[in-house]
Motif scaffolding. Structure first.
Motif, short mmCIF file in Angstrom:
data_model
loop_
_atom_site.label_atom_id
_atom_site.label_comp_id
_atom_site.label_asym_id
_atom_site.label_seq_id
_atom_site.Cartn_x
_atom_site.Cartn_y
_atom_site.Cartn_z
N ARG A 352 0.82 -1.21 0.00
CA ARG A 352 0.00 0.00 0.00
C ARG A 352 0.86 1.26 0.00
N GLU A 353 2.13 1.13 0.37
CA GLU A 353 3.03 2.28 0.38
C GLU A 353 3.91 2.35 -0.86
N ARG A 354 3.76 1.36 -1.75
CA ARG A 354 4.57 1.34 -2.97
C ARG A 354 3.95 2.28 -4.00
N GLN A 355 4.74 3.20 -4.52
CA GLN A 355 4.26 4.16 -5.50
C GLN A 355 4.33 3.60 -6.92
N ALA A 356 5.30 2.73 -7.18
CA ALA A 356 5.44 2.14 -8.51
C ALA A 356 4.47 0.98 -8.68
#
Length: 370
Positions: A352-356
């Motif tokens: 959920r914190e991954r931007q890619a």
């Protein structure tokens, strides 16, 4: 890794024709990426998967009809928009992706991608399988397969052979799969890596769940301890290899390479010190040590040679992700999760914190699109 073995076992049990479905291209979001496979029989059985379950039912019902005249590519539009291409199917699933799936009748032979990949893995060799999925009608479904020891096979001929060979050779060297334009056709270039060789030093009760979880992923397990081989086999039947060795003999008895994953779980300070003396200088893929950080720091200070920065980079001590693990099963989950992250080139953080995007891009290099 394990899915390939499951597919081969299922095909080996089949008493009649089999259809193989392969994800060859994806635009947008998709549960599975190019190279995901499923095999199915006329009576409705299937093995493997090409989605999260939303496309499989439709494929099983229609695959044999669709392949009655040869290989065919189906486009599934899961955005809910109308599929524009001929043969496209629109599913209002909200996945926001378009998935191309190659359907073909499967049988062992020169174009047998599954058998070629399995043999490469058996010999611990990287392989590449290049499949034409759009282009001249006679080339759709044709393949070129290469192995890093020089062995090649396949059914691809004609003008496409050399450009596809060049692309497959590059992928074999770089280890990067892709899907897209090549030589006037569209090609899926898959990289089949050998099963990660995992070497566990130790024979305690906490080794068993590590071996079980790694074996469930299709990894190759070797258990090493200063114990009789017969005892190690009884205690860890899921491991593929068992080695009786003192710490001082491991370099002579245990083959290690740049692909090796090494887990030190002896619970013995003298043994760990002797093992790390020998293991730290080696260019292994992952070196993990069980136990508190202060314990490993003490061992490192006592080594004859101070570890270099690159050597410390591959060292994971304490090994595992921060899952709040307590018991042996939870600790095993933590260890295997970290190893998987390292093998995939990820940091093991929250999705959920991954931007890619979750999945790596499998699009063909831009220079091949010309």
């Amino acid at each position: 890794m394990k899915e390939l073995d499951d597919l081969l076992r299922a095909c080996g049990r089949a008493s009649g024709p089999v259809v193989m479905a392969t994800v060859v291209a994806v635009a947008g979001s998709s549960y599975r990426r190019p190279g995901a496979r499923m095999v199915m029989g006329p009576d409705g059985w299937l093995a493997g998967g090409v989605s999260g379950g939303c496309l499989e039912g439709d494929l099983v019902r229609k695959a044999f009809f669709w392949t009655s005249e040869g290989p065919r590519v189906l486009r599934y539009d899961t955005t809910g928009d109308n599929a524009e291409d001929e043969g496209g199917l629109s599913f209002a699933l909200g996945c926001n992706g378009v998935v191309d799936i190659l359907l073909e009748r499967w049988e062992p032979g020169p174009g047998d991608a599954l058998g070629f990949a399995a043999e490469a893995r058996k010999q611990s060799l990287r392989a590449v399988v290049a499949t034409v999925y759009r282009g001249p009608a006679e080339s759709v479904g044709a393949r070129l397969m290469l192995r890093e020891d020089g062995v090649s096979a396949g059914s691809l001929t004609g003008a496409l052979l050399e450009p596809v060979r060049a692309a497959a050779t590059e992928a074999l060297v770089r280890g990067v799969p892709w899907s897209g334009a090549c030589g006037g056709a569209e090609v899926l270039v898959e990289v089949v890596e050998p099963a990660p060789p995992v070497v566990v030093f130790g024979s305690g009760f906490d080794v068993a769940p590590v071996v079980a979880r790694a074996q469930g992923l299709g990894w190759h397990l070797t258990v090493v301890a200063d114990r009789p081989v017969e005892l190690l086999r009884r205690r860890f039947p899921q491991a593929q290899a068992h080695v009786a060795s003192r710490a001082s003999e491991v370099l002579e008895k245990v083959p290690l390479s740049a692909r090796s994953v090494v887990l030190v779980m002896t619970h013995s300070l003298p043994q760990d010190r002797e093992l790390l003396e020998r293991l730290v200088p080696l260019p292994v893929r992952y070196l993990g040590v069980l136990g508190p950080r202060a314990r490993t720091d003490r061992i490192l200070r006592e080594l004859a040679r101070t570890p270099t920065a690159p050597q410390l980079e591959k060292l994971h001590a304490p090994m595992g992700l921060d899952l709040g693990a307590e018991g042996a099963d939870e600790i095993a989950l933590s260890i295997i999760a970290e190893v998987q992250a390292v093998l995939a080139g990820r940091d093991g953080g929250r999705l959920r914190e991954r931007q890619a995007p979750i999945h790596a891009d499998a699009t063909a290099p831009e220079r091949r699109s010309a």
